[in-house]
Scaffold this active site. Structure first.
Site, mmCIF file in Angstrom:
data_model
loop_
_atom_site.group_PDB
_atom_site.id
_atom_site.type_symbol
_atom_site.label_atom_id
_atom_site.label_comp_id
_atom_site.label_asym_id
_atom_site.label_seq_id
_atom_site.Cartn_x
_atom_site.Cartn_y
_atom_site.Cartn_z
ATOM 1 N N LYS A 47 -73.629 -6.942 67.348
ATOM 2 C CA LYS A 47 -73.565 -5.739 68.189
ATOM 3 C C LYS A 47 -72.181 -5.082 68.076
ATOM 4 O O LYS A 47 -71.230 -5.738 67.652
ATOM 5 C CB LYS A 47 -73.879 -6.097 69.644
ATOM 6 C CG LYS A 47 -72.908 -7.145 70.257
ATOM 7 C CD LYS A 47 -73.362 -7.552 71.645
ATOM 8 C CE LYS A 47 -72.352 -8.482 72.302
ATOM 9 N NZ LYS A 47 -72.790 -8.939 73.627
ATOM 10 N N HIS A 48 -72.020 -3.810 68.385
ATOM 11 C CA HIS A 48 -72.915 -2.799 68.954
ATOM 12 C C HIS A 48 -73.023 -1.694 67.914
ATOM 13 O O HIS A 48 -72.128 -0.845 67.839
ATOM 14 C CB HIS A 48 -72.342 -2.236 70.239
ATOM 15 C CG HIS A 48 -71.926 -3.281 71.245
ATOM 16 N ND1 HIS A 48 -70.720 -3.969 71.183
ATOM 17 C CD2 HIS A 48 -72.574 -3.759 72.344
ATOM 18 C CE1 HIS A 48 -70.633 -4.814 72.207
ATOM 19 N NE2 HIS A 48 -71.745 -4.702 72.931
ATOM 20 N N HIS A 79 -69.974 1.398 79.481
ATOM 21 C CA HIS A 79 -70.518 0.947 80.760
ATOM 22 C C HIS A 79 -70.413 2.057 81.805
ATOM 23 O O HIS A 79 -71.170 2.085 82.776
ATOM 24 C CB HIS A 79 -69.771 -0.289 81.258
ATOM 25 C CG HIS A 79 -70.007 -1.505 80.438
ATOM 26 N ND1 HIS A 79 -69.248 -1.811 79.323
ATOM 27 C CD2 HIS A 79 -70.940 -2.486 80.532
ATOM 28 C CE1 HIS A 79 -69.690 -2.939 78.781
ATOM 29 N NE2 HIS A 79 -70.717 -3.373 79.489
ATOM 30 N N ASP A 121 -75.406 -13.063 77.473
ATOM 31 C CA ASP A 121 -74.146 -12.671 76.834
ATOM 32 C C ASP A 121 -73.199 -13.860 76.899
ATOM 33 O O ASP A 121 -72.641 -14.167 77.964
ATOM 34 C CB ASP A 121 -73.515 -11.478 77.565
ATOM 35 C CG ASP A 121 -74.072 -10.145 77.105
ATOM 36 O OD1 ASP A 121 -74.115 -9.924 75.895
ATOM 37 O OD2 ASP A 121 -74.453 -9.334 77.960
ATOM 38 N N ARG A 128 -62.839 -9.045 72.013
ATOM 39 C CA ARG A 128 -64.238 -9.389 71.723
ATOM 40 C C ARG A 128 -64.523 -9.154 70.235
ATOM 41 O O ARG A 128 -65.444 -9.752 69.677
ATOM 42 C CB ARG A 128 -65.172 -8.540 72.571
ATOM 43 C CG ARG A 128 -65.046 -8.771 74.066
ATOM 44 C CD ARG A 128 -65.815 -7.704 74.852
ATOM 45 N NE ARG A 128 -67.249 -7.786 74.602
ATOM 46 C CZ ARG A 128 -68.112 -6.861 74.997
ATOM 47 N NH1 ARG A 128 -67.690 -5.770 75.621
ATOM 48 N NH2 ARG A 128 -69.403 -7.014 74.742
ATOM 49 N N ASP A 170 -78.596 -1.789 73.706
ATOM 50 C CA ASP A 170 -77.686 -2.320 74.713
ATOM 51 C C ASP A 170 -78.338 -2.085 76.073
ATOM 52 O O ASP A 170 -79.361 -1.386 76.189
ATOM 53 C CB ASP A 170 -76.335 -1.611 74.604
ATOM 54 C CG ASP A 170 -75.188 -2.450 75.170
ATOM 55 O OD1 ASP A 170 -75.454 -3.462 75.843
ATOM 56 O OD2 ASP A 170 -74.019 -2.082 74.930
#
Length: 484
Positions: free
Chosen positions: A303-304, A316, A198, A273, A388
């Site tokens: 992504k995502h 997460h 990453d 991001r 992921d």
């Protein structure tokens, strides 16, 4: 007409409206939809890989000579990326309507048909245990190169993901990635390793202190808005040089760019991001980044999917629920992913999101057949679908998540919480039919074919001695394009 960056405008027409008409990708002429792995003929590989041949007297798809991948193919001419329209050649079939595909014909996502067929043949000989390993990117946490090497060697993994816990300095990182590559060669001499990281820029830079520092990807969106063609070029070059620098450290994959469209303050996970809250700006930034990484000879991973930017819960920790209508998703979240597919993205990461417009059983998209079907059939994506991390809270509570993801349509399983147990579960699932062997072979074939492409592209694009200087300049140019 090409834009200032030497890129053709991206066709964002939804794949569902293209029907069975050929669509032009940067790498060739393809037809949507995947065929099942069947006979070993290249014509069958073409149908499966995204380049289908018509019947008697039909056109034969050929490579796009404007693409960097095409330039690296033995059958392609040289020239700057994206400067030429794809060229097509015609060839007539036999009296029975059969047509022979050129092994150098490029798929829409990178590998040639010859590489797909080579991958298919390699995968066909794999045991259930080997198949299970070939679709896993392992988890480890140690700077000692022997730790991931042993994991890969013992389980026959496709490779590993390197996290900050495993990084000390540049020399150590190179030793670690070299050890993993060597371990993969021991188990599968003909299959290059998946070694990913990453490295998005900004807050998600897992090689901090080792690789060049880049600003958050939001800067890319500002650059394309503020500087037009110069901004797109700066984003592309930033991706190109960070990708090249990563290759110099031994990486073959980068888990970037982020293609999520942020909704602002309510977005608790993605934030800066994301390239933008504007879907078109985000799509432009993602397109430029995908093309830059391709020039670097590294696998990029937008992504995502289908979009994390509107999630108000961090995946997460737990499973976000996104209740947007399909119409809203098409107008916002899916736009950058359509652009990524049109730009020839080799892989796409599927997020852990409960998207009610796509699936009504409360499953994470990474485990939902409907999500993969939409990605394939509606957006026309033909490359590697990677989950992921399977060690995240959104899926940790789901028993057998890796088996469910592979059966649903994932091709590569990222960082399961327990790599060894996951490998054994997958092996048993392939043997007992919970994951049909055909599905496992389809997934592994995509992964192997993409790695063959990456090895070829990297060999044709040497890392220069002054890569650090060039990468630092690219980072500075991106900031200048954004903020002057």
């Amino acid at each position: 007409m090409n834009g200032p960056e030497g890129e053709r405008p991206v066709d964002r027409t939804p794949h569902r409206h293209r029907g069975l008409r050929p669509r032009r990708s940067r790498r060739g002429v393809v037809l949507g939809g995947l065929g099942l792995l069947g006979a070993g003929a290249l014509g069958s590989a073409a149908a499966w890989a995204g380049t289908r041949l018509t019947g008697s007297g039909g056109d034969v798809a050929s490579e796009a000579t404007g693409s960097p991948v095409a330039q690296r193919s033995s059958a392609a001419s040289s020239g700057p990326s994206g400067t030429d329209e794809p060229e097509t050649s015609t060839d007539t079939g036999t009296d029975t309507g059969d047509t022979a595909a050129d092994a150098d014909t490029l798929t829409s996502w990178g590998p040639t048909l010859g590489e797909v067929e080579q991958a298919r043949a390699l995968v066909a000989e794999m045991s259930a245990a080997a198949l299970a390993g070939q679709v896993i990117v392992g988890r480890f946490a140690s700077p000692d190169p022997t730790v991931p090497a042993a994991l890969v060697r013992d389980l026959g993994l496709a490779g590993v993901c390197v996290t900050p816990d495993s990084v000390t300095d540049g020399e150590q990182v190179r030793a670690l990635t070299a050890a993993v590559e060597a371990a993969v060669r021991e188990t599968r001499p003909d299959v290059p390793a998946v070694i990913g990281v990453d490295e998005e820029g900004g807050s998600v830079s897992h090689l901090s202190g080792v690789a060049t520092t880049f600003p958050a990807f939001a800067t890319a969106g500002v650059a394309v808005t503020a500087s037009g063609g110069a901004g797109r070029r700066a984003v592309r070059e930033a991706a190109r040089w960070t990708g090249t620098e990563l290759r110099g450290l031994g990486f073959t994959w980068v888990f970037a760019p982020v293609a999520d469209v942020t909704v602002g303050a309510a977005d608790v996970t993605i934030g800066t991001r994301s390239p933008s809250s504007d879907p078109e700006v985000a799509a432009t930034a993602v397109t430029s980044a995908v093309r830059g990484y391709e020039r670097a000879g590294i696998v990029s991973t937008p992504k995502h999917f289908p979009g994390h930017g509107s999630a108000t819960v961090d995946s997460h920790e737990s499973l976000p629920v996104i209740t947007s209508s399909l119409e809203d998703l098409r107008a916002r979240d899916l736009v950058p992913f359509e652009a990524a597919v049109a730009a020839g993205a080799p892989a796409i990461m599927v997020g852990h999101l409960d998207v009610t417009a796509l699936e009504t059983e409360g499953l994470p998209t990474s485990l939902a057949p409907e999500a993969y079907a939409y990605l394939r059939e509606e957006l026309g994506f033909e490359g590697v679908a990677i989950t992921d991390s399977l060690g995240m809270g959104a899926v940790m509570a789901t028993p057998g998540s890796a088996v469910k993801a592979l059966a649903a349509g994932a091709d590569l399983l990222l960082m399961p919480a327990d790599t060894s147990a996951t490998h054994d579960n997958l092996r048993r699932a392939i043997l007992d039919g919970r994951v049909p062997r055909e599905r496992a072979e389809e997934a592994a074939t995509r992964v192997v074919a993409l790695q063959l492409w990456q090895a070829r592209a990297a060999a044709a694009t040497p890392v220069p001695e002054d890569v650090t200087v060039r990468t630092q300049q690219a980072a500075a140019d991106l900031s200048t394009a954004a903020y002057g």
